[in-house]
Scaffold this motif. Structure first.
Motif, mmCIF file in Angstrom:
data_model
loop_
_atom_site.group_PDB
_atom_site.id
_atom_site.type_symbol
_atom_site.label_atom_id
_atom_site.label_comp_id
_atom_site.label_asym_id
_atom_site.label_seq_id
_atom_site.Cartn_x
_atom_site.Cartn_y
_atom_site.Cartn_z
ATOM 1 N N SER A 216 -40.280 76.154 -35.667
ATOM 2 C CA SER A 216 -40.179 75.705 -34.278
ATOM 3 C C SER A 216 -39.401 76.672 -33.417
ATOM 4 C CB SER A 216 -39.479 74.344 -34.239
ATOM 5 O OG SER A 216 -38.174 74.449 -34.773
ATOM 6 N N VAL A 217 -39.137 77.881 -33.938
ATOM 7 C CA VAL A 217 -38.312 78.815 -33.193
ATOM 8 C C VAL A 217 -38.940 79.219 -31.865
ATOM 9 C CG1 VAL A 217 -39.280 80.841 -34.298
ATOM 10 C CG2 VAL A 217 -36.980 80.939 -33.401
ATOM 11 N N LEU A 218 -40.259 79.172 -31.748
ATOM 12 C CA LEU A 218 -40.888 79.599 -30.512
ATOM 13 C C LEU A 218 -41.082 78.477 -29.504
ATOM 14 C CD1 LEU A 218 -43.518 82.238 -31.621
ATOM 15 C CD2 LEU A 218 -41.229 82.543 -30.738
ATOM 16 N N LEU A 219 -40.562 77.293 -29.788
ATOM 17 C CA LEU A 219 -40.602 76.250 -28.781
ATOM 18 C C LEU A 219 -39.882 76.735 -27.534
ATOM 19 C CD1 LEU A 219 -39.880 73.059 -30.899
ATOM 20 C CD2 LEU A 219 -42.066 73.798 -29.959
ATOM 21 N N SER A 220 -40.495 76.549 -26.401
ATOM 22 C CA SER A 220 -39.974 77.151 -25.173
ATOM 23 C C SER A 220 -39.112 76.186 -24.367
ATOM 24 C CB SER A 220 -41.136 77.668 -24.314
ATOM 25 O OG SER A 220 -42.021 76.615 -24.011
ATOM 26 N N SER A 221 -38.446 75.291 -25.040
ATOM 27 C CA SER A 221 -37.568 74.366 -24.328
ATOM 28 C C SER A 221 -36.408 75.107 -23.681
ATOM 29 C CB SER A 221 -37.007 73.317 -25.308
ATOM 30 O OG SER A 221 -35.990 72.580 -24.682
ATOM 31 N N PRO A 222 -36.189 74.936 -22.376
ATOM 32 C CA PRO A 222 -35.102 75.638 -21.702
ATOM 33 C C PRO A 222 -33.728 75.272 -22.261
ATOM 34 C CG PRO A 222 -36.577 74.594 -20.120
ATOM 35 C CD PRO A 222 -36.939 74.069 -21.457
ATOM 36 N N SER A 223 -33.642 74.113 -22.934
ATOM 37 C CA SER A 223 -32.343 73.691 -23.430
ATOM 38 C C SER A 223 -32.033 74.250 -24.810
ATOM 39 C CB SER A 223 -32.288 72.160 -23.484
ATOM 40 O OG SER A 223 -33.254 71.673 -24.393
ATOM 41 N N GLN A 224 -32.998 74.960 -25.399
ATOM 42 C CA GLN A 224 -32.763 75.498 -26.726
ATOM 43 C C GLN A 224 -31.709 76.592 -26.675
ATOM 44 O OE1 GLN A 224 -36.142 77.389 -28.434
ATOM 45 N NE2 GLN A 224 -35.472 77.048 -30.534
ATOM 46 N N ARG A 225 -30.793 76.579 -27.635
ATOM 47 C CA ARG A 225 -29.741 77.587 -27.620
ATOM 48 C C ARG A 225 -30.324 78.948 -27.970
ATOM 49 N NH1 ARG A 225 -28.335 79.717 -32.310
ATOM 50 N NH2 ARG A 225 -28.507 78.580 -34.285
ATOM 51 N N PRO A 226 -29.616 80.028 -27.674
ATOM 52 C CA PRO A 226 -30.138 81.360 -27.984
ATOM 53 C C PRO A 226 -30.374 81.546 -29.480
ATOM 54 C CG PRO A 226 -28.261 81.500 -26.487
ATOM 55 C CD PRO A 226 -28.324 80.084 -26.968
ATOM 56 N N VAL A 227 -31.376 82.354 -29.799
ATOM 57 C CA VAL A 227 -31.639 82.766 -31.170
ATOM 58 C C VAL A 227 -30.853 84.045 -31.420
ATOM 59 C CG1 VAL A 227 -33.396 83.606 -32.758
ATOM 60 C CG2 VAL A 227 -33.918 81.725 -31.205
ATOM 61 N N ARG A 228 -29.973 84.024 -32.403
ATOM 62 C CA ARG A 228 -29.096 85.164 -32.660
ATOM 63 C C ARG A 228 -29.595 85.933 -33.871
ATOM 64 N NH1 ARG A 228 -23.052 84.965 -32.652
ATOM 65 N NH2 ARG A 228 -23.531 87.086 -31.966
ATOM 66 N N CYS A 229 -29.809 87.228 -33.675
ATOM 67 C CA CYS A 229 -30.302 88.100 -34.737
ATOM 68 C C CYS A 229 -29.345 89.261 -34.939
ATOM 69 C CB CYS A 229 -31.683 88.658 -34.390
ATOM 70 S SG CYS A 229 -32.976 87.416 -34.197
ATOM 71 N N ALA A 230 -29.066 89.579 -36.189
ATOM 72 C CA ALA A 230 -28.287 90.767 -36.526
ATOM 73 C C ALA A 230 -29.224 91.792 -37.153
ATOM 74 C CB ALA A 230 -27.167 90.418 -37.498
ATOM 75 N N LEU A 231 -29.176 93.011 -36.648
ATOM 76 C CA LEU A 231 -29.952 94.119 -37.198
ATOM 77 C C LEU A 231 -28.980 95.104 -37.826
ATOM 78 C CD1 LEU A 231 -32.629 94.872 -34.452
ATOM 79 C CD2 LEU A 231 -33.088 94.418 -36.853
ATOM 80 N N LEU A 232 -29.115 95.356 -39.109
ATOM 81 C CA LEU A 232 -28.250 96.301 -39.798
ATOM 82 C C LEU A 232 -28.977 97.637 -39.902
ATOM 83 C CD1 LEU A 232 -26.841 94.062 -42.681
ATOM 84 C CD2 LEU A 232 -26.294 94.074 -40.240
ATOM 85 N N GLY A 233 -28.510 98.616 -39.147
ATOM 86 C CA GLY A 233 -29.145 99.929 -39.134
ATOM 87 C C GLY A 233 -29.785 100.238 -37.800
ATOM 88 N N ALA A 234 -29.536 101.447 -37.301
ATOM 89 C CA ALA A 234 -30.058 101.856 -35.989
ATOM 90 C C ALA A 234 -30.924 103.103 -36.119
ATOM 91 C CB ALA A 234 -28.903 102.092 -35.012
ATOM 92 N N GLY A 235 -31.804 103.091 -37.121
ATOM 93 C CA GLY A 235 -32.761 104.174 -37.294
ATOM 94 C C GLY A 235 -34.147 103.749 -36.867
ATOM 95 N N PHE A 236 -35.180 104.375 -37.443
ATOM 96 C CA PHE A 236 -36.562 104.045 -37.073
ATOM 97 C C PHE A 236 -36.843 102.555 -37.255
ATOM 98 C CE2 PHE A 236 -37.721 108.578 -38.522
ATOM 99 C CZ PHE A 236 -37.554 109.083 -37.253
ATOM 100 N N ALA A 237 -36.472 102.009 -38.420
ATOM 101 C CA ALA A 237 -36.779 100.608 -38.708
ATOM 102 C C ALA A 237 -36.023 99.678 -37.766
ATOM 103 C CB ALA A 237 -36.445 100.287 -40.169
#
Length: 450
Positions: free
Chosen positions: A36-57
């Motif tokens: 249900s992560v793509l539900l577009s409810s305005p009240s949904q809290r932000p989705v927080r993502c951590a990306l480890l590494g700042a190269g091509f991937a």
């Protein structure tokens, strides 16, 4: 206070956690279902993502997370890299981009990978050319004084009869968007004077390109920042992108802070205790030498001359500058980009005879420095050596509200694969559905668990 590379829109209140559907496996990601992560409810809290590494991937995933999330979904991305943008093997890459294997056969999903890589290159170039000089881009101004993409093509002379026959066969079945053209010795030497063409035939890829990897990565990060700003001006608050120059020593450090953690650390993924010894990756250190043509010697290369592929490749940077590579030191654990005088000498002794066999003029060039990177080489599969993708909660262990994902093992073809695979894993993360990733890229994990 947030670092200057952060762009924040309106503060976001806390709402119900990001929901995932799971078919009952412990800590697993859904297969055959959509979260249900793509539900577009305005009240949904932000989705927080951590990306480890700042190269091509890592930067490809960052771009596609921002690009493919709905505008109402507020995605907050933290990128962690102790060195910064392009500080690992990606930033040391020679940058020769084409969709073929060393035998000129089209690689796995070569047409799609080629298209997506060119798309990201165009995005990065556009971001750089439209930039405004501010205090936030002064560091980039110093790094991006030269080209990002050099469109001189790539030339490969045939070195033996078997090589000639293979290249001829594959030239008949090449991509229209990156064709392989057989050319004779005179035509080849009109492109690169003094080029050795033993069998009177070379193979020219006029649409292949040479990327300055460090500049490209800096520009792609700038494109990500610009996209956050554009979303903000469109009235959708909450999306955020931050670069943190720090390392993450344990995945469990991030537990409770993020909804998804995507590991894009290349060879360094094995340094995480949760993954150490559990990934089917081999390490290989490669040294690349920078050569320059002395001022008292006339130029062989024009601004549009092609780079050269052979046992040692030459990535042309301009009429008087090139990179020569690469060595292959298997099982190395040396992550440092610095190259000692002894290592540089050894690399030159290995590479110069190979390069001079195809381009004797290299003997006139002088050594100007060397750099190195540690590649993460993936295992061989029926589809070739393919990167590792997938949800790895089972490897990490425990019950987690956070979902852990891996995008690793780009090996020596990171430039070709990073665009398409970054898009695939970003979509899988946003939907919480691993089925969006081709099974040949996730089969490694099932073997690891067996």
């Amino acid at each position: 206070m947030l670092p200057p590379s952060c762009f924040i829109r309106n503060p976001s209140p806390t709402f119900l956690p990001w929901e995932w559907k799971s078919p009952g496996s412990r800590g697993g990601c859904s297969r055959g279902t959509t979260s249900s992560v793509l539900l577009s409810s305005p009240s949904q809290r932000p989705v927080r993502c951590a990306l480890l590494g700042a190269g091509f991937a890592g930067l490809s995933v960052a771009w596609h997370l921002l690009q493919h999330s709905s505008k109402e979904l507020r995605v907050c991305i933290d990128i962690y890299d102790e060195v910064g943008i392009g500080g690992g093997a990606s930033g040391v890459s020679g940058g020769l981009l084409h969709p073929y294997s060393p035998k000129a056969k089209l690689l796995w999903r070569g047409a799609e990978c080629w298209k997506e890589s060119l798309n990201l290159l165009s995005i990065a170039e556009a971001a750089w050319h439209s930039r405004e000089s501010t205090s936030e881009t002064q560091e980039f101004d110093q790094e991006l004084n030269g080209f990002i993409v050099r469109r001189g093509g790539i030339l490969r002379p045939a070195m033996d009869i078997k090589n000639l026959n293979v290249l001829n066969d594959n030239a008949q079945n090449c991509l229209a968007s990156c064709r392989i053209e057989p050319i004779d010795k005179d035509t080849a030497q009109s492109l690169v004077p003094k080029l050795c063409v033993p069998f009177n035939t070379a193979f020219y890829m006029p649409k292949a390109v040479n990327i300055h990897s460090q500049r490209y990565l800096q520009a792609l990060f700038l494109a990500c920042e610009n996209l956050v700003k554009e979303l903000s001006t469109s009235g959708f608050g909450g999306t955020k992108l931050c670069l943190h120059k720090k390392s993450v020593n344990k995945l469990l450090e991030l537990q409770g802070e993020y909804d998804a953690v995507i590991i894009c650390l290349g060879a360094k993924a094995d340094m995480l205790p949760e993954l150490s010894g559990r990934l089917p990756l081999r390490t290989c250190r490669g040294v690349i030498a920078h050569l320059q043509l002395p001022d008292n010697i006339g130029e062989d290369y024009s601004d549009h001359s092609p780079s050269i592929l052979s046992d040692a490749w030459l990535a042309i940077q301009g009429p008087r500058s090139l990179y020569m590579g690469s060595t292959w030191e298997w099982k190395s654990r040396n992550y440092l980009p610095n190259v000692s005088a002894e290592e540089a000498t050894k690399a030159l002794q290995e590479l110069l005879p190979k390069a001079s066999a195809i381009y004797p003029g290299i003997k006139d060039w002088t050594f100007a420095g060397a750099r190195a990177g540690l590649r993460a080489m993936p295992p061989l599969t029926p589809h070739g050596s393919l990167p590792l993708l997938g949800c790895i909660n089972d490897l990490v262990g425990g019950n987690h509200t956070c979902k852990y994902w891996l995008f690793g093992g780009l090996g020596s073809r990171g430039l070709l694969y990073h665009g398409l695979l970054g898009k695939l894993i970003a979509q899988a993360v946003l939907l919480g559905n691993e089925d969006l990733i081709p099974s040949e890229l996730t089969s490694w994990r099932r073997k690891s668990n067996s």
